[in-house]
Design an enzyme around this catalytic site. Structure first.
Site, PDB file in Angstrom:
ATOM      1  N   CYS A 168      -0.662   2.661  -0.683  1.00  6.91           N
ATOM      2  CA  CYS A 168      -0.385   3.367   0.572  1.00  6.91           C
ATOM      3  C   CYS A 168      -1.569   3.244   1.535  1.00  6.91           C
ATOM      4  O   CYS A 168      -2.656   3.752   1.254  1.00  6.91           O
ATOM      5  CB  CYS A 168      -0.091   4.831   0.219  1.00  6.91           C
ATOM      6  SG  CYS A 168      -0.224   5.986   1.578  1.00  6.91           S
ATOM      7  N   CYS A 174      -3.096   6.482   2.793  1.00 11.59           N
ATOM      8  CA  CYS A 174      -3.787   7.141   1.673  1.00 11.59           C
ATOM      9  C   CYS A 174      -5.209   6.606   1.540  1.00 11.59           C
ATOM     10  O   CYS A 174      -6.129   7.348   1.200  1.00 11.59           O
ATOM     11  CB  CYS A 174      -3.040   6.918   0.362  1.00 11.59           C
ATOM     12  SG  CYS A 174      -1.385   7.627   0.334  1.00 11.59           S
TER      13      CYS A 174
END
Length: 105
Positions: free
Chosen positions: A29, A32
């Site tokens: 991600c 992230c």
């Protein structure tokens, strides 16, 4: 020092007392990867005052399901076992810090 990685086995014990910020994330991600250094910096700065933790949603699918995590990064803020706040997407350090400090007072 960095954030504490939580698992299904350690999660409940960790959030039971005090303030815990949990970052639900995954290695693939992009947002992230932006959030994670902020989380680790907070963990260092708030050591002894609040617990900053991470949960890899790929490895801990039960916890992700339990909290209905559909978008990551997702940050959940707990106080004494109770969910106090949920934030989706990248959050800046000062925003997270202010939310944690507000619970401390």
């Amino acid at each position: 020092m960095s954030a504490t990685a939580l698992t299904n086995q350690t999660f409940n014990d960790q959030i039971q007392s005090g303030i815990t910020l949990v970052d639900f994330w995954a290695p693939w991600c992009g947002p992230c990867r932006i959030q994670l250094p902020i989380i680790h910096q907070l963990a260092d700065e708030l050591k002894g005052k609040a617990t900053i933790a991470t949960i890899n949603v790929d490895e801990q699918t039960e916890l992700a399901t339990r909290f209905g995590i559909r978008s990551i990064p997702a940050l959940l803020l707990f106080q004494d076992g109770k969910l106090m706040d949920t934030m989706i997407g990248v959050n800046q350090k000062d925003v997270l810090e202010a939310k944690i400090l507000k619970l401390m007072n």
